[in-house]
Design a protein around this motif. Structure first.
Motif, mmCIF file in Angstrom:
data_model
loop_
_atom_site.group_PDB
_atom_site.id
_atom_site.type_symbol
_atom_site.label_atom_id
_atom_site.label_comp_id
_atom_site.label_asym_id
_atom_site.label_seq_id
_atom_site.Cartn_x
_atom_site.Cartn_y
_atom_site.Cartn_z
ATOM 1 N N ARG A 37 0.852 -1.192 0.000
ATOM 2 C CA ARG A 37 0.000 0.000 0.000
ATOM 3 C C ARG A 37 0.886 1.240 0.000
ATOM 4 N N ALA A 210 -1.783 -1.812 -19.452
ATOM 5 C CA ALA A 210 -1.088 -0.524 -19.533
ATOM 6 C C ALA A 210 -1.912 0.495 -20.310
ATOM 7 N N ARG A 213 -5.404 1.314 -18.345
ATOM 8 C CA ARG A 213 -5.323 2.083 -17.090
ATOM 9 C C ARG A 213 -4.583 3.403 -17.228
ATOM 10 N N GLY A 214 -4.158 3.727 -18.419
ATOM 11 C CA GLY A 214 -3.567 5.043 -18.624
ATOM 12 C C GLY A 214 -2.131 5.166 -18.168
ATOM 13 N N TYR A 215 -1.375 4.045 -18.188
ATOM 14 C CA TYR A 215 0.049 4.154 -17.860
ATOM 15 C C TYR A 215 0.729 4.938 -18.982
ATOM 16 N N LEU A 334 0.969 9.765 -10.089
ATOM 17 C CA LEU A 334 -0.264 9.467 -9.344
ATOM 18 C C LEU A 334 -0.760 8.056 -9.694
ATOM 19 N N ILE A 335 -0.848 7.782 -10.985
ATOM 20 C CA ILE A 335 -1.335 6.462 -11.399
ATOM 21 C C ILE A 335 -0.250 5.410 -11.185
ATOM 22 N N PHE A 338 0.212 4.361 -7.418
ATOM 23 C CA PHE A 338 -0.875 3.653 -6.739
ATOM 24 C C PHE A 338 -1.400 2.497 -7.600
ATOM 25 N N THR A 339 -2.059 2.853 -8.707
ATOM 26 C CA THR A 339 -2.743 1.835 -9.508
ATOM 27 C C THR A 339 -1.769 0.825 -10.107
ATOM 28 N N THR B 43 -9.623 5.569 -22.514
ATOM 29 C CA THR B 43 -8.792 5.607 -21.303
ATOM 30 C C THR B 43 -9.136 6.819 -20.443
ATOM 31 N N ARG B 69 -3.723 7.898 -28.272
ATOM 32 C CA ARG B 69 -3.207 8.939 -27.376
ATOM 33 C C ARG B 69 -2.936 10.250 -28.131
ATOM 34 N N GLN B 95 -7.910 3.188 -12.130
ATOM 35 C CA GLN B 95 -7.146 4.417 -11.859
ATOM 36 C C GLN B 95 -8.034 5.517 -11.253
#
Lengths: 369, 183
Positions: A37, A210, A213-215, A334-335, A338-339, B43, B69, B95
């Motif tokens: 975490r 990836a 989830r917006g990596y 941020l992503i 955590f995510t 996304t 993108r 997310q």
């Protein structure tokens, strides 16, 4: 046989293997992580609130402090968001200078990352070399802007001053030097048996997740997805410059490292083109009204820059006054912090935490803003 | 994009940024479903809130990015500032969990169904959520911190500025005098 007991440890905030002021709470059985975490809150400076209390142009001095390893994408985003809202067009020369700043910043950030990544597995010498080379870039930044780490140079309307005499020649000489240095880094770091053994197959990201989830950045390009804002959503004069977008398929720490290695070569390639194409003349700074008379219309915008660690975006809303109604920073951390990091650490060995974190380029100040 | 324009009034902010605006929770839910299933904007990249206190609303912006993108779409919705919430999107977009947690702490917006809305970056915070416009940073600082005197040897800036101006004037006069002598 002794029964395994679960123990809890906090990896950070004061730990050499953590990427800044954050902490990862780990539940372990033996050396294996059962649950991770992320905890932040050790470095909250309230940037987004401070920006609202200053005039638009005064707020500029705050944004570079949002990320120490690479402050320039913040300045670029801030300037471009203000220009987009206020309808300011900047000269071609200023655009080339800004590209130059972004690429120098990318090189400096990748060299700094190399120090952190190698340090995470005990390869101290690599960091000594790469931080020395980064310092040579900071020397140039000092000549250009007066500052080594925080530059406050990319400003709404262009850049704050023109290039000093002979600057491009000195930059060109530095690029020649770095061209010779990069193969030495291959020997000492990228082809190093210790690094390869530790990094290959560690912290694997799958490409569908990836994208979904917006990596961003190496997390994406390290699993074979060719995405880079400089080409996909070009800004400044990137559409006039030739460069490749390196990708590797492994999805692991090693692939992400190889992406960065190639990106350094591409940055050098871009900088050489910038030197060749830089217009001789052009106003580097548009004339702007006094800061109390500089207003933004009631509208909003989202702008993004491809930083050394991936897409770095700013949402900005004006309200017709000399103040910004809202500015939100969207960094990669941020992503990723955590995510991405939390599930990625589960099942890994404790000794791999620093290795994986460094490969994702997590920078806590941009999480806390 | 065609599918989107036939159904919604799309504002083109620039060639790579578009926005649509909805005004109810149901319309918002419908728009999110439509955008993520019928267009390339799949996304979720960011959730932002701006406080329009004079209109008594928070304006939420859900930023979606397309598969390549290369384009972004903002789905925007005003909600009341008095505690109105929205359903969490964390089941569909993992997310969203941390983005909603951030907005919950900074604005006090409840996101129904997000069970991670515990403190994020502010520890032991009992005041108003700090990014609300009515939160006064200066008053907070005065209430919680003591003023610290500067060092005793700090120079008065105005005195120093005056000294430098006089020094510059003197140097200029000397240079002019020297150039006259040369002539």
């Amino acid at each position: 046989m002794m029964e395994s007991k679960q123990i809890k440890i906090f990896h950070g905030p004061q730990h050499p293997g953590i990427t800044g002021n954050m902490s990862v709470e780990l539940d372990l059985i033996g050396e294996t992580i059962q649950r991770a975490r992320t905890h932040v809150g050790y470095l909250h400076r309230g940037f987004e609130k401070l920006v609202e209390r200053r005039t638009v142009l005064q707020a500029f001095t705050i944004v570079c402090r949002i990320c120490v390893p690479e402050p320039d994408p913040n300045e670029e985003n801030f300037a471009r968001a203000v220009e987009g809202l206020a309808g300011i067009t900047i000269s071609e020369r200023a655009q080339y200078i800004r590209v130059m700043v972004q690429e120098m910043s990318r090189l400096a950030a990748q060299l700094l990352w190399m120090g952190g990544q190698s340090g995470s597995i005990g390869l101290g010498t690599v960091g000594q070399w790469s931080l020395y080379d980064r310092d040579l870039i900071l020397d140039l930044f000092e000549q250009l802007t007066g500052g080594r780490v925080y530059h406050m140079y990319t400003f709404p309307g262009g850049v704050r001053r023109d290039l000093p005499a002979g600057f491009l020649l000195r930059l060109s000489e530095l690029l020649d030097y770095l061209d010779k240095q990069l193969p030495r880094y291959d020997k000492i770091f990228f082809d190093n048996a210790t690094f390869r053994t530790r990094a290959i197959g560690t912290g694997v990201i799958d490409s569908d997740t990836a994208l979904e989830r917006g990596y961003v950045g190496q997390a994406l390009r390290g699993c074979g997805i060719e995405r880079d804002l400089r080409r996909d959503n070009p800004y400044l004069v990137y559409d006039r410059l030739a460069f490749d977008i390196p990708t590797f398929d492994g999805g692991d720490v090693y692939s992400r490292a190889l992406v960065r290695r190639e990106e350094m070569r591409q940055s050098i390639r871009i900088l050489r083109q910038v030197i060749a194409q830089m217009p001789e003349e052009g106003l580097v700074m548009q004339k702007l009204p006094k800061h109390r008379k500089f207003t933004l219309p009631k509208d909003d915008i989202y702008v993004a820059t491809e930083s050394a660690r991936g897409e770095f975006g700013y949402y900005m809303a004006g309200d017709g006054s000399a103040h910004i109604r809202r500015m939100q920073v969207k960094g990669p951390s941020l992503i990723h912090g955590f995510t991405l990091l939390e599930p990625l650490l589960e099942g890994e060995e404790l000794s791999n935490v620093a290795l994986i974190m460094n490969s994702l380029g997590i920078c806590p100040p941009e999480i806390e803003r | 994009m065609n599918a989107l324009t036939t159904r919604y009034d799309v504002t083109e902010k620039n060639p790579r940024l578009f926005s649509i605006e909805v005004d109810t929770r149901d319309a918002w839910r419908e728009a999110i479903d439509f955008v993520t299933t019928h267009t390339a904007f799949v996304t979720l990249s960011q959730i932002t809130c701006a406080d329009w206190i004079e209109e008594e609303v928070f304006r939420l912006t859900y930023l979606f990015t397309d598969r390549a993108r290369s384009q972004n779409l903002m789905v925007q919705l005003p909600i009341r500032r008095d505690g109105e919430g929205l359903p969490s999107l964390s089941n569909r977009f993992p997310q969203a969990e941390v983005m909603e947690r951030d907005l919950h702490e900074m604005y006090g917006i409840p996101f129904e169904g997000n069970d991670t809305l515990y403190p994020f970056v502010l520890e032991g915070w009992t005041d108003l959520p700090p990014l609300r416009r009515e939160f006064d940073t200066l008053a907070y600082v005065h209430a919680h911190y003591d003023f610290q005197q500067g060092r005793e040897d700090n120079k008065d800036v105005k005195v120093e500025q005056k000294r430098r101006r006089e020094e510059a004037k003197r140097l200029k006069a000397e240079q002019e005098e020297a150039s006259h002598d040369g002539e």
